[in-house]
Design a protein around this motif. Sequence first.
Motif, PDB file in Angstrom:
ATOM      1  N   GLU A   1     -38.321  48.908  51.334  1.00 48.01           N
ATOM      2  CA  GLU A   1     -38.226  47.798  52.231  1.00 48.01           C
ATOM      3  C   GLU A   1     -37.262  47.796  53.436  1.00 48.01           C
ATOM      4  O   GLU A   1     -37.701  47.266  54.505  1.00 48.01           O
ATOM      5  CB  GLU A   1     -37.805  46.483  51.438  1.00 48.01           C
ATOM      6  CG  GLU A   1     -38.692  46.123  50.418  1.00 48.01           C
ATOM      7  CD  GLU A   1     -40.101  45.624  50.878  1.00 48.01           C
ATOM      8  OE1 GLU A   1     -40.112  45.291  51.908  1.00 48.01           O
ATOM      9  OE2 GLU A   1     -41.019  45.796  50.065  1.00 48.01           O
TER      10      GLU A   1
ATOM     11  N   ASP B   1     -38.838  47.660  57.303  1.00 42.45           N
ATOM     12  CA  ASP B   1     -38.279  46.670  58.123  1.00 42.45           C
ATOM     13  C   ASP B   1     -37.746  47.564  59.276  1.00 42.45           C
ATOM     14  O   ASP B   1     -38.082  47.033  60.668  1.00 42.45           O
ATOM     15  CB  ASP B   1     -37.188  45.968  57.517  1.00 42.45           C
ATOM     16  CG  ASP B   1     -37.382  44.917  56.631  1.00 42.45           C
ATOM     17  OD1 ASP B   1     -38.634  44.521  56.449  1.00 42.45           O
ATOM     18  OD2 ASP B   1     -36.459  44.525  55.744  1.00 42.45           O
TER      19      ASP B   1
ATOM     20  N   LYS C   1     -48.313  42.222  48.705  1.00 40.15           N
ATOM     21  CA  LYS C   1     -47.237  41.701  49.302  1.00 40.15           C
ATOM     22  C   LYS C   1     -46.935  42.586  50.519  1.00 40.15           C
ATOM     23  O   LYS C   1     -46.692  42.143  51.705  1.00 40.15           O
ATOM     24  CB  LYS C   1     -45.910  41.794  48.426  1.00 40.15           C
ATOM     25  CG  LYS C   1     -45.963  40.573  47.608  1.00 40.15           C
ATOM     26  CD  LYS C   1     -44.456  40.460  46.929  1.00 40.15           C
ATOM     27  CE  LYS C   1     -44.413  39.163  45.865  1.00 40.15           C
ATOM     28  NZ  LYS C   1     -43.264  39.452  44.984  1.00 40.15           N
ATOM     29  N   LEU C   2     -47.111  43.896  50.429  1.00 41.31           N
ATOM     30  CA  LEU C   2     -46.752  44.579  51.516  1.00 41.31           C
ATOM     31  C   LEU C   2     -47.827  44.290  52.775  1.00 41.31           C
ATOM     32  O   LEU C   2     -47.652  44.461  53.863  1.00 41.31           O
ATOM     33  CB  LEU C   2     -46.976  46.181  51.208  1.00 41.31           C
ATOM     34  CG  LEU C   2     -46.828  47.338  52.284  1.00 41.31           C
ATOM     35  CD1 LEU C   2     -45.544  47.339  52.982  1.00 41.31           C
ATOM     36  CD2 LEU C   2     -47.214  48.669  51.590  1.00 41.31           C
TER      37      LEU C   2
ATOM     38  N   GLU D   1     -49.328  41.709  53.185  1.00 39.85           N
ATOM     39  CA  GLU D   1     -49.078  40.376  53.855  1.00 39.85           C
ATOM     40  C   GLU D   1     -47.994  40.368  54.945  1.00 39.85           C
ATOM     41  O   GLU D   1     -48.006  40.038  55.855  1.00 39.85           O
ATOM     42  CB  GLU D   1     -48.870  39.277  52.610  1.00 39.85           C
ATOM     43  CG  GLU D   1     -49.999  38.678  51.947  1.00 39.85           C
ATOM     44  CD  GLU D   1     -49.641  38.001  50.753  1.00 39.85           C
ATOM     45  OE1 GLU D   1     -48.292  37.454  50.829  1.00 39.85           O
ATOM     46  OE2 GLU D   1     -50.428  37.830  49.688  1.00 39.85           O
ATOM     47  N   LYS D   2     -47.048  41.108  54.391  1.00 40.34           N
ATOM     48  CA  LYS D   2     -45.758  41.383  55.417  1.00 40.34           C
ATOM     49  C   LYS D   2     -46.217  41.989  56.686  1.00 40.34           C
ATOM     50  O   LYS D   2     -45.871  41.678  57.794  1.00 40.34           O
ATOM     51  CB  LYS D   2     -44.738  42.281  54.803  1.00 40.34           C
ATOM     52  CG  LYS D   2     -43.394  42.357  55.576  1.00 40.34           C
ATOM     53  CD  LYS D   2     -42.374  43.142  54.504  1.00 40.34           C
ATOM     54  CE  LYS D   2     -40.944  42.775  55.194  1.00 40.34           C
ATOM     55  NZ  LYS D   2     -39.998  43.370  54.288  1.00 40.34           N
ATOM     56  N   LEU D   3     -46.930  43.045  56.563  1.00 47.60           N
ATOM     57  CA  LEU D   3     -47.602  43.725  57.654  1.00 47.60           C
ATOM     58  C   LEU D   3     -48.506  42.995  58.547  1.00 47.60           C
ATOM     59  O   LEU D   3     -48.543  43.120  59.766  1.00 47.60           O
ATOM     60  CB  LEU D   3     -48.307  45.163  57.129  1.00 47.60           C
ATOM     61  CG  LEU D   3     -47.148  46.205  56.575  1.00 47.60           C
ATOM     62  CD1 LEU D   3     -48.361  47.206  55.787  1.00 47.60           C
ATOM     63  CD2 LEU D   3     -46.401  46.947  57.914  1.00 47.60           C
TER      64      LEU D   3
ATOM     65  N   ASP E   1     -48.493  39.753  58.665  1.00 47.97           N
ATOM     66  CA  ASP E   1     -47.496  38.420  59.310  1.00 47.97           C
ATOM     67  C   ASP E   1     -46.854  39.399  60.632  1.00 47.97           C
ATOM     68  O   ASP E   1     -46.323  38.562  61.528  1.00 47.97           O
ATOM     69  CB  ASP E   1     -46.502  38.188  58.511  1.00 47.97           C
ATOM     70  CG  ASP E   1     -47.082  37.219  57.473  1.00 47.97           C
ATOM     71  OD1 ASP E   1     -48.243  36.853  57.666  1.00 47.97           O
ATOM     72  OD2 ASP E   1     -46.392  36.863  56.236  1.00 47.97           O
ATOM     73  N   SER E   2     -46.499  40.519  60.700  1.00 45.01           N
ATOM     74  CA  SER E   2     -45.683  41.245  61.677  1.00 45.01           C
ATOM     75  C   SER E   2     -46.294  41.237  62.810  1.00 45.01           C
ATOM     76  O   SER E   2     -45.857  41.314  64.065  1.00 45.01           O
ATOM     77  CB  SER E   2     -45.287  42.606  61.310  1.00 45.01           C
ATOM     78  OG  SER E   2     -46.270  43.557  61.397  1.00 45.01           O
TER      79      SER E   2
END
Lengths: 128, 128
Positions: free
Chosen positions: A13, A17, A54-55, A57-59, A61-62
């Motif tokens: 993580e 980030d 989840k990964l 989704e995070k990407l 959103d970025s």
Amino acid sequence: MIVVGYTPDRYGEAALDHGLAEARLRQTSLVVINSSKGDALADQSFADHTQLQKLEEKLADSGVEHEVRQIVGDEVVDVIIEATTAPTAELLVIGIRDRTPVGKLLMGSTAQRLLLSCRKPVLAVKPE
Amino acid sequence: MIVVGYTPDRYGEAALDHGLAEARLRQTSLVVINSSKGDALADQSFADHTQLQKLEEKLADSGVEHEVRQIVGDEVVDVIIEATTAPTAELLVIGIRDRTPVGKLLMGSTAQRLLLSCRKPVLAVKPE
């Protein structure tokens, strides 16, 4: 292109980030690599379906252009180094462990091999 | 602020070049550290007067706000880590050796200790 060596834990993580921050700074894309040599089902460093979701989704959103590569069967170090040989690859980001469970300062062998083998700059980060 | 661990050789020059690039990218300043624990006159990693002058010229030409710190008497690792603890320090850049003179893949102990001890991200680079 920034390459991130990803594992579904706080080291991966941290790498993710920082990889996102570097991709934004350099206005480039991100390739996230999660790899397992053998039995992916038993390998803690291999992301399962939920972790992968989840990964993603995070990407998403970025807002950073990205790609996730999950590869099974090859040495993790080889898979990551191969990705960094792309002409557009400018940086590899990895999360490093600095202490063993008994508190001794010791770098993981995967991190060490990536640092030694990668011809591109390697950004080594630790969880906060 | 970007911190560069500097030695007057191709590893230090690689670190310096990448440090300058990162300082420009992040629009911040550079602190270049050249340090020797003991007898600086006999220590190849300690820059002499001519090398220091060249370093200053290169930095002046870069247009990047900078500072060179030459420190004698303390452990190199301690001096560099101390600099990275400044709240404004965002990145440490070091040049790493990947092979021993006989060609074996092996990281230098100073590089390894810096990678393990630094709480800020460490950019490890190699000469071209």
